[in-house]
Scaffold this motif. Structure first.
Motif, PDB file in Angstrom:
ATOM      1  N   THR A  10       0.860  -1.190  -0.124  1.00 54.02           N
ATOM      2  CA  THR A  10       0.017   0.054   0.128  1.00 54.02           C
ATOM      3  C   THR A  10       0.863   1.178  -0.024  1.00 54.02           C
ATOM      4  O   THR A  10       0.372   2.377  -0.359  1.00 54.02           O
ATOM      5  CB  THR A  10      -0.802   0.041   1.118  1.00 54.02           C
ATOM      6  OG1 THR A  10      -0.247  -0.234   2.304  1.00 54.02           O
ATOM      7  CG2 THR A  10      -1.707  -1.244   1.143  1.00 54.02           C
ATOM      8  N   THR A  12       1.833   2.515   2.628  1.00 54.41           N
ATOM      9  CA  THR A  12       1.725   3.479   3.800  1.00 54.41           C
ATOM     10  C   THR A  12       2.593   2.742   4.995  1.00 54.41           C
ATOM     11  O   THR A  12       2.956   1.587   4.973  1.00 54.41           O
ATOM     12  CB  THR A  12       0.207   2.914   4.392  1.00 54.41           C
ATOM     13  OG1 THR A  12      -0.730   3.026   3.347  1.00 54.41           O
ATOM     14  CG2 THR A  12      -0.300   3.908   5.276  1.00 54.41           C
ATOM     15  N   ASP A  13       2.758   3.886   5.965  1.00 57.45           N
ATOM     16  CA  ASP A  13       4.023   3.276   6.910  1.00 57.45           C
ATOM     17  C   ASP A  13       3.033   2.629   7.951  1.00 57.45           C
ATOM     18  O   ASP A  13       1.753   2.790   7.985  1.00 57.45           O
ATOM     19  CB  ASP A  13       4.506   4.640   7.697  1.00 57.45           C
ATOM     20  CG  ASP A  13       3.618   5.518   8.363  1.00 57.45           C
ATOM     21  OD1 ASP A  13       2.545   5.556   7.591  1.00 57.45           O
ATOM     22  OD2 ASP A  13       4.218   6.028   9.184  1.00 57.45           O
ATOM     23  N   LEU A  25      -1.356  -1.302   9.579  1.00 56.00           N
ATOM     24  CA  LEU A  25      -0.881  -0.050   8.936  1.00 56.00           C
ATOM     25  C   LEU A  25      -1.326   1.204   9.792  1.00 56.00           C
ATOM     26  O   LEU A  25      -2.240   1.084  10.610  1.00 56.00           O
ATOM     27  CB  LEU A  25      -1.975   0.016   7.500  1.00 56.00           C
ATOM     28  CG  LEU A  25      -1.689  -1.208   6.604  1.00 56.00           C
ATOM     29  CD1 LEU A  25      -2.551  -0.925   5.320  1.00 56.00           C
ATOM     30  CD2 LEU A  25      -0.079  -1.113   6.105  1.00 56.00           C
ATOM     31  N   ASN A  27      -2.978   4.576   9.401  1.00 57.99           N
ATOM     32  CA  ASN A  27      -3.803   5.465   8.732  1.00 57.99           C
ATOM     33  C   ASN A  27      -4.282   6.318   9.618  1.00 57.99           C
ATOM     34  O   ASN A  27      -5.409   6.394  10.584  1.00 57.99           O
ATOM     35  CB  ASN A  27      -4.959   4.979   8.034  1.00 57.99           C
ATOM     36  CG  ASN A  27      -4.618   3.992   6.852  1.00 57.99           C
ATOM     37  OD1 ASN A  27      -4.065   4.688   6.008  1.00 57.99           O
ATOM     38  ND2 ASN A  27      -5.171   2.755   6.904  1.00 57.99           N
TER      39      ASN A  27
END
Lengths: 287, 476
Positions: A10, A12-13, A25, A27
């Motif tokens: 993704t 994403t970090d 993840l 978010n």
């Protein structure tokens, strides 16, 4: 944040949390959300101090504001009472016979009388005022002691055959089992059946007529039409307090009946007595 | 990840967004929709509608205390609340229809959050300048000028917010009266508190939270995403035409570049702060401003419009091969949308039908079941009914109450001092009357368990009538 752990799929970090190779993840929520959350925590703390909240062994903390739902209810009841004080006072002193149906005091009485009836009368007379065996039906057009406003009010105030109120309505039917032979009672029963237009043995009824004339007519009238001053029921109609069949009539004549009603004059307020009187009078049988 | 590293942030500050001004077809459409929807919202309570002396003359009025809803020539009573339920179902189905055909078109054009945010951005641009000026102002330190601009902007926002909250309460009371009471401080507390709350939410949602409301607070983006499919027309980027993107058109290898010159116009105008070229995203409200922005650029560099356009996913494969997209009607006219339209229309027709057949007399009959019957002295059996008559007109009316039955029954309406069995119902009110029905001892109805009957009310003057079937309980 030099060592960002970026999820390859993704981009994403991640939060760095890992369970069996599954990473969470990151978010991030908006910051105003965080502050709203802190705000609700602070509000919650203040609230539990200000209002009743923390359970203790026997009760709960009262809260600094001294708020109580019970006190609030009492306040609301007092407020409603104060609001109704004028109309209730008017009803308490009113002459019911001349009170117009569209008078606010009349409407207040009918509505309030329903509550009084539900609290104090429905246990015996039924929630719909239809009565039960031994407890008169208040909806019909037959009244033992009178069905106009004055008579109803008197009955409510003083009751019937009670030892509490010296002015209670009083009458007593003898137990004819001690006075008449069984055969005589049976004959009287046949005559009473005849009076109310039911199937009967005409021969026995003839004997019963003589006995009725001697023993019963003083209270129940020559033709069994009843006498209200004595609370003696009319026997020539279709309405029976205990039952109009042969077996019940035999029982009634042999052992007598002794229906008691408590006086409400001392227990209800003046406006409550008038209210329940108005309520009863408009149920369908008022005279 | 090393153990001593600081944990990543779990909460992120809002990234400020400075949408640039844009001109074009969709922007013009959005101005019109904004104007019309705002006008409807602000002006509707002031429309007058004459209903005669007994009823309010406000065209649209939600009368909570009187429990009436007035909408022009329609008056809804609480027992007719199914009209409101029906309208809500129609609104829901309408949303399904538009979403499956055109994606989040509600979000992009008509949602109050979008309309008011658009209005607030308009004010912002008018006071602080366009995107670049606003970015500069944001980055600049506090100065007298910045303070003046900010305070001016907030003041205008506040006035709009207050007008918004203020307009809302006019739907619930006579607007001119309430307006006068509001300024003389005679209005009820609930009016002021409603205005206060709506002013605050409008000010904060429109001025500061904007796309955050859509992303974090609103359930619709998620729900609507579930109603879209590959045939849905939605705002998208023709990556097969635009990629590879590049600015340097005269550099070597420029002939391999796509149409996208990476000018960021689409990103700069976006009120959601996203890049549409990354594909469909949850944040995209499909306001189509990026289409306008890109078309402007394409026209300037001499390329055909529509690099960003309303597209359907199902056309991607064909378009990549150089084919034309399917015509719009094929996207819109699908079994799914036809079904939604049919359901929507069916409910609409049913509601209109119900509206036209409804009588201006409405009655209910409630048999008293405690007790079911009363025996009278002469052996007659009496049943009692609670009769409610609603006079849905603006005139006082008198009704006669009657019964019909196969058996012999007598009716007796409890109403003192009037013509026997007549009741007067004031305009726009409900009357409750007790009705006795009596069977003589020799008649069949007294002996059998139940007898069917019908109670009627008939207008004494017009002979309009309404009837309700009920039963008579006998001794059987």
């Amino acid at each position: 944040m030099a060592d960002k752990d970026i999820d390859q799929v993704t981009g994403t970090d991640t939060t760095g949390h890992e369970w069996d190779g599954i990473k969470e993840l990151n978010n991030p929520l908006p910051r105003w959300w965080l502050w709203t959350f802190y705000g609700t925590v602070a509000w919650g703390l203040v609230y539990t101090v200000a209002f009743p909240a923390w359970p203790l062994v026997n009760s709960a903390t009262a809260g600094l504001l001294g708020y109580s739902t019970r006190a609030e209810v009492a306040e609301q009841i007092a407020a409603v009472d104060a609001q109704n004080a004028q109309v209730a006072g008017r009803l308490a002193t009113a002459d019911l016979a001349t009170l117009a149906p569209d008078d606010p005091a009349h409407r207040y009485g009918v509505a309030g009388g329903a509550s009084v009836f539900a609290s104090h009368c429905s246990q015996c007379h039924g929630s719909g005022a239809a009565g039960a065996k031994g407890y008169p039906n208040l909806l019909d057009d037959d009244w033992l002691w009178g069905g106009d406003l004055e008579a109803i009010e008197y009955t409510v105030r003083h009751g019937i055959r009670n030892e509490v109120d010296a002015d209670a309505r009083w009458s007593e039917m003898p137990a004819f089992g001690e006075i008449l032979e069984d055969a005589e009672i049976a004959a009287t029963v046949e005559y009473v059946l005849q009076l109310s237009g039911q199937d009967h043995d005409a021969g026995l009824a003839g004997q019963g007529a003589v006995l009725f004339e001697e023993q019963c007519s003083a209270c129940h009238g020559e033709a069994g039409e009843g006498i209200r001053d004595l609370g003696a029921p009319r026997l020539s109609d279709a309405i029976w307090l205990y039952g109009g069949d042969r077996e019940t009539l035999t029982q009634t004549i042999t052992y007598s009946r002794f229906g008691v009603m408590p006086p409400w004059g001392a227990r209800l307020d003046e406006d409550e007595i008038k209210a329940v009187t108005l309520y009863l009078h408009q149920l369908g049988g008022g005279e | 990840m090393p153990q001593d590293a600081a944990p990543p942030p779990l909460y992120a500050p809002r990234e400020p967004i400075f949408p640039r001004r844009v001109k074009g077809t969709f922007r013009t459409l959005k101005w019109w929709i904004m104007g019309v929807t705002l006008a409807i919202y602000y002006l509707t309570p002031w429309i007058r509608w004459d209903r005669g002396p007994n009823l309010p003359d406000q065209a649209v009025l939600i009368d909570m205390a009187g429990r009436r809803f007035y909408f022009f020539w329609i008056e809804i009573w609480p027992h007719e609340f199914y009209f409101v339920a029906g309208l809500l179902i129609m609104a829901g189905l309408g949303l399904f229809l538009f979403t499956s055909a055109l994606g989040r078109v509600w979000c992009g054009y008509a949602c109050p959050q979008t309309v008011w945010t658009d209005l607030f951005i308009l004010v912002e641009r008018w006071i602080e300048g366009d995107r670049n000026a606003r970015v500069r102002l944001w980055n600049a330190g506090w100065s007298a000028r910045k303070l003046r601009l900010r305070v001016t902007k907030w003041a205008v926002w506040f006035v709009i917010a207050m007008a918004t909250g203020g307009a809302w309460v006019f739907y619930f009371a006579d607007a001119p009266t309430l307006a006068r009471d509001l300024v003389t401080f005679d209005a009820p507390l609930v009016a002021y508190s409603t205005i206060l709350v709506l002013t605050a939410t409008t000010f904060v949602f429109g001025g500061f939270m904007r796309e955050q409301v859509c992303n974090y607070m609103c359930p619709w983006p998620r729900i609507q995403a579930a109603m879209m499919d590959e045939s849905t027309l939605t705002v998208a980027y023709r990556h097969w035409r635009g990629e590879p993107r590049g600015k340097h058109r005269k550099a070597e290898g420029a002939d391999k570049l796509g149409d996208c010159i990476d000018c960021m116009a689409c990103v700069n105008v976006c009120p959601a702060g996203i890049d549409i070229r990354d594909g469909q995203q949850m944040e995209c409200i499909t306001c189509a401003l990026c289409i306008d922005a890109c078309d402007e650029v394409m026209a300037r560099i001499g390329k055909p419009r529509g690099l960003i356009d309303y597209l359907a996913l199902s056309d991607e494969a064909a378009e990549t091969q150089g084919a034309q997209p399917r015509p719009i009607w094929q996207h819109v006219l699908r079994p799914r949308t036809v079904l939604y339209t049919a359901m929507w229309a069916l409910i609409g027709v049913a509601l209109v039908y119900a509206l036209f057949i409804r009588s201006d007399i409405d009655m209910t009959v409630e048999p008293v079941r405690n007790p079911q019957f009363v025996t009278l002295s002469d052996g007659s059996v009496r049943n009692t009914y609670t009769l409610r008559i609603r006079n849905l007109t603006a005139e006082d009316r008198e009704f006669r109450v009657m019964l019909t039955s196969d058996e012999i029954l007598r009716i007796d309406v409890e109403a003192e001092g009037r013509v026997p069995n007549h009741v007067a119902v004031p305009a726009n009110e409900t009357l409750q009357a007790r009705v006795y029905v009596i069977a003589r001892p020799q008649d069949a109805a007294a002996a059998q368990a139940t007898t069917d009957l019908r109670l009627w009310v008939e207008d004494v003057e017009t002979d309009d009538r309404a009837g309700v079937a009920t039963i008579f309980n006998g001794k059987g």
